[in-house]
Write an enzyme that holds these catalytic residues in place. Structure first.
Site, PDB file in Angstrom:
ATOM      1  CG  ASP A  95      -2.091  -0.931   1.059  1.00  0.00           C
ATOM      2  OD1 ASP A  95      -2.502  -1.170  -0.084  1.00  0.00           O
ATOM      3  OD2 ASP A  95      -2.591  -1.441   2.079  1.00  0.00           O
ATOM      4  CG  HIS A 137      -5.094   7.349   5.736  1.00  0.00           C
ATOM      5  ND1 HIS A 137      -6.217   7.352   6.540  1.00  0.00           N
ATOM      6  CD2 HIS A 137      -5.545   7.232   4.462  1.00  0.00           C
ATOM      7  CE1 HIS A 137      -7.297   7.241   5.781  1.00  0.00           C
ATOM      8  NE2 HIS A 137      -6.916   7.181   4.518  1.00  0.00           N
ATOM      9  N   GLY A 145      -2.087   3.896   4.332  1.00  0.00           N
ATOM     10  CA  GLY A 145      -3.071   4.309   3.333  1.00  0.00           C
ATOM     11  C   GLY A 145      -2.544   5.226   2.256  1.00  0.00           C
ATOM     12  CG  ASP A 172     -10.372  11.015   1.801  1.00  0.00           C
ATOM     13  OD1 ASP A 172     -10.731   9.824   1.793  1.00  0.00           O
ATOM     14  OD2 ASP A 172      -9.374  11.422   1.176  1.00  0.00           O
ATOM     15  CG  HIS A 174     -10.570   6.109   2.689  1.00  0.00           C
ATOM     16  ND1 HIS A 174     -10.484   6.568   1.397  1.00  0.00           N
ATOM     17  CD2 HIS A 174     -10.718   4.766   2.611  1.00  0.00           C
ATOM     18  CE1 HIS A 174     -10.558   5.544   0.559  1.00  0.00           C
ATOM     19  NE2 HIS A 174     -10.708   4.435   1.265  1.00  0.00           N
ATOM     20  CG  ASP A 261     -11.328   9.218  -1.376  1.00  0.00           C
ATOM     21  OD1 ASP A 261     -11.886  10.187  -0.840  1.00  0.00           O
ATOM     22  OD2 ASP A 261     -10.409   8.578  -0.833  1.00  0.00           O
ATOM     23  CE1 TYR A 300      -6.089   7.102  -4.111  1.00  0.00           C
ATOM     24  CE2 TYR A 300      -8.282   7.070  -3.142  1.00  0.00           C
ATOM     25  CZ  TYR A 300      -6.925   7.251  -3.020  1.00  0.00           C
ATOM     26  OH  TYR A 300      -6.381   7.594  -1.814  1.00  0.00           O
TER      27      TYR A 300
END
Length: 433
Positions: A95, A137, A145, A172, A174, A261, A300
């Site tokens: 990742d 992150h 992340g 975001d 996330h 995202d 993304y």
């Protein structure tokens, strides 16, 4: 003062030239695409554009551990085998891969956010933009992340030198776990994250019950959402919560992470937000009239990320943009319709019912009632601005306007471009910024 002097925009063409590797969903090249659109729409004429300084290791170590930063500085792709244990310790691998110019990449995006905070602190602008930043992150001692250095934490630490209270807002898809963790024990920073939660969605944190601890109890606000939330539900909840947060907390400055995202159709996302819905949050925060630092984050599906952040740049300079995308270096990626606002084929079922959203709203407002209004801070002598070691005059000065050569610099990695069956932007993925 002319309005263009009130918005500072940070960009270095080199930040978009790094390559995470084949099949990796993070494409820094989206930053070149965004900047090209910003130039094509003429938005650079309404802002002051700066090339950020490259953050020094000692600046990054204001938050991160010195050994971790030293490792990031030292590691290269051809050294990985001999540093297997260190890679495991610092959570680097699939990742968070090691790639060419990794440390310089971190220096540029972190330097942009630090410089943005510095200009806000010195009242040289009202809004500062660093689309390369927002890597929320990264932890004190490890990558996470797709994020290596947490520029947001570094920027907030800079703002805290001049402001008693800073509000951090994250849209975001996330959870903004690295920023929340960094300030979990203090009332100097309130973190508010709107994100997907549940179903083992990365990073797995951000439950509504996570509210901070000790001096920071009730100063972490999490808004856990389910798949498919739409513009109307998201923006209504966002405005209700943020208006109350600002009323109760009375921040001196705001940091807004605009991870794209959360848009419909994102490779790693699961929300139904349109670009207009996403940008409405930016518009609302701008209207609050507080010093504002805006960053990027996840995102993304490259062409939609570029569309979104361009629209939001327009919002921040009070400019509505025509839907037809002007000619630019990357026009072929916006074909066939070449439209700024696209229909992403929204088809994710909205699992956020009225009762569920009402429960979240009531719990957040109840938590806010537990904080003391605008917690006081005994301010000591203001620490010095970014500690910068001496360097040659030839080095980059963050307050020098970017020249045309830099604006036109779009070195392309062949691996980033795919067409037809080889377009990796349509492959699946699990994690993200």
């Amino acid at each position: 003062m002319p309005s263009k002097d009130r918005v500072s925009y940070f960009y270095d063409g080199d930040v978009g030239n790094v390559y995470y590797g084949p099949n990796h969903p993070m494409k820094p090249h989206r930053l070149c695409m965004t900047h090209s659109l910003v130039l094509a729409y003429g938005l650079h004429n309404k802002m002051e554009i700066y090339r950020p300084h490259k953050a020094y290791p000692v600046e990054m170590a204001q938050f991160h551990s010195e050994d971790y930063i030293e490792f990031l500085h030292r590691i290269t792709p051809n050294m990985q085998e001999q540093y297997h244990q260190e890679l495991l310790r610092y959570n680097m691998g699939e990742d968070c891969p090691v790639f060419d110019n990794l440390f310089e990449f971190c220096q540029i995006y972190a330097g942009g956010t630090i410089d943005a905070a510095h200009r806000l602190n010195n009242k040289l602008c009202d809004v500062a933009i660093n689309w390369a930043g927002g890597l929320h992150h990264a932890k004190k001692c490890e990558a996470s992340g797709f994020c290596y250095v947490n520029d947001l934490v570094l920027g907030i630490l800079e703002l805290l030198k001049y402001h008693a209270r800073v509000l951090y807002i994250d849209i975001d898809v996330h959870h903004g776990d690295g920023v929340e963790e960094a300030f979990f024990l203090t009332d100097r920073v309130m973190t508010v994250s709107f994100h997907k939660f549940g179903d083992n969605f990365f990073p797995g944190t951000g439950d509504m019950k996570d509210i901070g601890d000790k001096d920071g109890k009730y100063y972490a606000i999490n808004v856990p959402l389910k798949d498919g939330i739409d513009d109307a539900s998201f923006t209504r909840l966002f405005k209700t919560i943020i208006s109350k947060v600002v009323e109760f907390y009375q921040p001196g400055a705001i940091v807004l992470q605009c991870g794209a995202d959360s848009l419909a159709g994102d490779r790693l996302g699961c929300f139904n937000l349109s670009i207009d819905g996403h940008s409405e949050c930016v518009r609302y925060v701008k209207k609050l009239g507080l010093p504002l630092l805006v960053t990027g984050g996840g995102g993304y599906t490259k062409e939609n990320v570029a569309r979104c952040w361009t629209v939001e740049t327009g919002v921040l300079v009070d400019t509505d943009l025509p839907n037809e995308i002007p000619d630019n270096d990357y026009l072929k990626y916006f074909k066939p319709d070449c439209s700024l606002r696209v229909n992403s084929g929204i088809n994710v079922e909205n699992l956020n019912g009225k009762t569920y959203l009402s429960t979240i709203k009531m719990q957040v407002l109840e938590n806010l009632r537990n904080i003391q209004h605008a917690p006081g801070v005994q301010m000591h002598e203001v620490p010095p601005d970014n500690y910068l070691p001496e360097y040659d005059e030839d080095d980059i000065n963050p307050d020098v306007r970017m020249d045309q050569h830099l604006q036109d610099k779009h070195i392309q990695k062949d691996e980033e471009f795919y067409e037809g069956d080889n377009d990796q932007d349509h492959d699946g993925g699990e994690k993200g910024s």
